[in-house]
Scaffold this active site. Structure first.
Site, mmCIF file in Angstrom:
data_model
loop_
_atom_site.group_PDB
_atom_site.id
_atom_site.type_symbol
_atom_site.label_atom_id
_atom_site.label_comp_id
_atom_site.label_asym_id
_atom_site.label_seq_id
_atom_site.Cartn_x
_atom_site.Cartn_y
_atom_site.Cartn_z
ATOM 1 N N ASP A 52 -0.413 0.893 -42.429
ATOM 2 C CA ASP A 52 0.876 1.540 -42.200
ATOM 3 C C ASP A 52 0.792 3.067 -42.116
ATOM 4 O OD1 ASP A 52 2.349 2.404 -45.288
ATOM 5 O OD2 ASP A 52 0.287 1.774 -45.009
ATOM 6 N N ASP B 234 -4.657 5.013 -41.159
ATOM 7 C CA ASP B 234 -5.033 3.678 -40.688
ATOM 8 C C ASP B 234 -5.133 3.607 -39.161
ATOM 9 O OD1 ASP B 234 -5.085 2.562 -43.274
ATOM 10 O OD2 ASP B 234 -2.916 2.282 -43.244
ATOM 11 N N ASP C 273 -5.000 -2.609 -45.516
ATOM 12 C CA ASP C 273 -4.848 -1.429 -46.352
ATOM 13 C C ASP C 273 -4.125 -1.877 -47.627
ATOM 14 O OD1 ASP C 273 -4.593 1.321 -47.097
ATOM 15 O OD2 ASP C 273 -2.524 1.235 -46.400
#
Length: 641
Positions: free
Chosen positions: A535, A539, A344
């Site tokens: 995080d 996700d 990410d």
């Protein structure tokens, strides 16, 4: 005076603890010491013919007494296993082999085999305790009490009783009880238990403080932001205590293998004793029984059964010391094979904190423009507004008639002037064109218009983490072939950040389901072992589906942490490379132990079957190999990563 008495009490407690520890160790090794001394005396009497009476019944009684301190516990354990239905264990193998040696009149060898086996077990137990104690050391950082401000004074309470929002006082040398934010101007903290970093961490007001951190200087105050059970240290306690319960495939295989292997060995030993009668002309039962006993000692699987879990203990402990938490030994195996990393952007590659990068004003002074902007933004809760409010300025302008425009910005009246603060869409609603000035800006920009005139803008951007470039470079060096960045942010911003971090493949504008599809596409390659690092709540689906889900535990959402297989406590990207290295080293040590155990045992088994190996060779093949495997596994806890 009180402090002096307190210090003396602590020293006395430490002295008593060390005394008890030494007494406990002596008690554990006492049976082996007794057997060893009696064995040495017996061998001296045997080979130097010092006493003529040392033969027959007296010799048998002497060696039997030497045998019992180390042999009796093994015999008892073997009997208990049989009663529980486990007939074929290493205890049974050692019992048959040593009693058989006594039947053949090989008393010293019978005592020696059992003695060395017992010593090997003690060393194994000590090594396992050490591996567990390295993990247990993490658990010792749990605070026992805290000073909480209630009813105009500080009272001592258990960490579990602290409520969110309460003020905690932490004195020098004390541990922070729960996660929170610093209320004091500054603090110097030892965060080694949480981050794995031994260097003291100096933080400022309103910065995050983790539970388990030790205050190094000055009394500080902390505002609790989480309950104890939700804090970083509680999460570590839970994960570390449960990590060893989830066995690796290698470990499970070896345990299953030992259950099948041991009965096969017993029947082979019986066959080795009896079958030669039908094929050998000068068959001597005693000789073939002796060979079979050697075969049993050599084939004891304790080196495998103990050293492999010990290898994983070492890996989990080494990772925990470095602020990396594995939810089970199986993930040490999987992360060692990772060759594709997907990440990410926000909060992973970047810090996840917006900051002012550039400020441009046209027709008015820069600080005056910020006064108008901040007067409106002070009423907003948007993350970008919070970043703007960090601008160092005494806010003297006051806004009225404030109205937020969803998805566009905020408007109001400041000092009698109509002010717009937001994106291009907001300005276009009022026929104010600012596209020419900002058309080449990739990052988020906040535009300001006063009384229908565009007066300037502020560029807001997330900062890339300091170790991002280094991590990508190191990942390629250790064999990660593919690196991807997937983000919900705009594609142009995502690709700009990717370029800064040297990530070659990046894609932005992705919804959670889009990220999931991208990672599932990567996993279609049978050769790809994919780790995803994230995080946020968005996700969680990708963390769950990837081969290894890695969560940033410092700023990460609880759902991401709950879903992930590995947690990086410090939010440092470089720890991902460390995690892979630890996984690979653990796997390497485990397989070294397997090859060592099988290799040496196979050689000595063949020599024993051919009558070329003695009981001493058998002892080395069993206990010696086990000790070598243990020493090899212990290396993991001493390595520097």
């Amino acid at each position: 005076m009180k402090e002096k008495i307190k210090l003396e009490n602590i020293n006395n407690q430490n002295h008593q603890y060390n005394h008890n520890l030494n007494t406990s160790k002596l008690k554990i090794y006492k049976p082996a010491i007794i057997s060893f001394i009696m064995l040495i005396f017996g061998l001296a009497l045997d080979y130097f013919k010092i006493a003529s009476f040392f033969n027959g019944t007296i010799r048998l009684v002497w060696y039997t007494i030497a045998y019992l301190p180390v042999g009796l516990p093994v015999l008892k354990q073997g009997w208990k296993s049989i009663k529980k239905g486990s007939y074929f264990t290493e205890f049974l193998l050692m019992s048959i082999a040593t009693i058989g040696a006594f039947i053949l009149g090989e008393y010293p060898e019978g005592v020696s085999v059992m003695l060395f086996y017992a010593v090997g077990e003690l060393f194994q137990g000590s090594a396992v305790k050490r591996a567990k104690s390295n993990i247990q050391a993490l658990l010792d950082v749990r605070p026992n009490e805290a000073l909480v401000f209630r009813k105009n004074s500080y009272v001592t309470v258990a960490p579990e009783d602290i409520k969110v929002g309460e003020k905690i006082q932490v004195r020098v040398g004390e541990k922070v009880a729960v996660d929170g934010v610093l209320l004091s101007a500054r603090a110097s903290l030892n965060t080694a238990a949480i981050t794995g970093e031994s260097k003291p961490n100096t933080i400022g007001k309103n910065e995050t403080v983790y539970a388990g951190s030790i205050n190094l200087q000055d009394v500080i105050e902390v505002k609790a932001t989480k309950k104890f059970k939700e804090s970083s240290i509680a999460r570590i306690l839970d994960l570390v205590q449960n990590a060893t319960a989830l066995k690796s495939k290698t470990e499970l295989f070896i345990r299953k293998f030992a259950k099948i292997y041991t009965p096969i060995v017993v029947f082979l030993a019986i066959g080795l004793t009896l079958l030669p009668f039908f094929f050998v002309n000068d068959y001597v039962f005693r000789d073939w029984l002796y060979r079979a006993l050697i075969f049993l000692v050599i084939s004891c699987p304790c080196a495998l059964v103990i050293s492999i879990p010990l290898g994983y203990f070492g890996g989990l402990g080494a990772a925990s010391k470095n602020g990396i938490l594995f939810k089970g030994a199986s993930f040490l195996d999987t992360i060692a094979k990772v060759n594709t990393l997907a990440m990410d952007k926000t909060g992973t590659i970047t810090k996840g904190v917006f900051k002012i990068q550039e400020l441009v004003s046209f027709s008015i002074d820069e600080k005056e423009m910020m006064q108008y902007m901040l007067a409106l933004e002070s009423k907003s809760t948007h993350p970008i507004a919070q970043a703007l409010l960090d601008y160092p300025l005494d806010k003297t302008y006051i806004a009225t008639d404030i109205q937020e425009v969803a998805g566009k910005g905020i408007r109001g009246v400041v000092n009698g002037k109509k002010v717009l603060v937001g994106n291009t869409a907001l300005l276009l609603d009022y026929k104010i064109d600012a596209l020419t000035e900002i058309e080449d800006i990739v990052e988020s920009s906040v535009l300001v218009a006063i009384d229908g005139q565009f007066v300037g803008y502020v560029i807001i951007a997330d900062e890339i983490k300091e170790d991002a470039k280094e991590t990508v470079s190191e990942a390629y060096k250790i064999g990660v072939k593919d690196f991807y960045m997937f983000s919900g942010d705009r594609d142009c911003i995502t690709k700009k950040v990717a370029k800064e971090a040297n990530v070659l493949r990046a894609k932005g504008g992705l919804l959670p389901e889009d990220k999931l599809k991208e990672v599932e596409e990567l996993m279609k390659d049978p050769k790809a072992v994919v780790a995803f690092v994230g995080d946020g709540i968005n996700d969680a689906p990708v963390l769950a589906v990837s081969d290894v889900g890695i969560a940033m535990g410092g700023l990460g959402s609880d759902l991401a942490i709950e879903t992930a297989d590995v947690i990086i406590q410090t939010d440092q990207l470089s720890k991902i490379v460390k995690a892979i290295k630890i996984g690979r080293s653990t796997r390497k040590v485990v397989w070294q132990n397997i090859v060592l155990a099988f290799g040496v045992k196979l050689i000595v088994l063949l020599l024993g079957a051919l009558g070329l190996a003695t009981m001493w060779g058998a002892v080395f093949a069993d206990v010696g190999v086990a000790l070598l495997a243990i020493l090899n596994a212990v290396r993991l806890q001493r390595m520097k990563w």
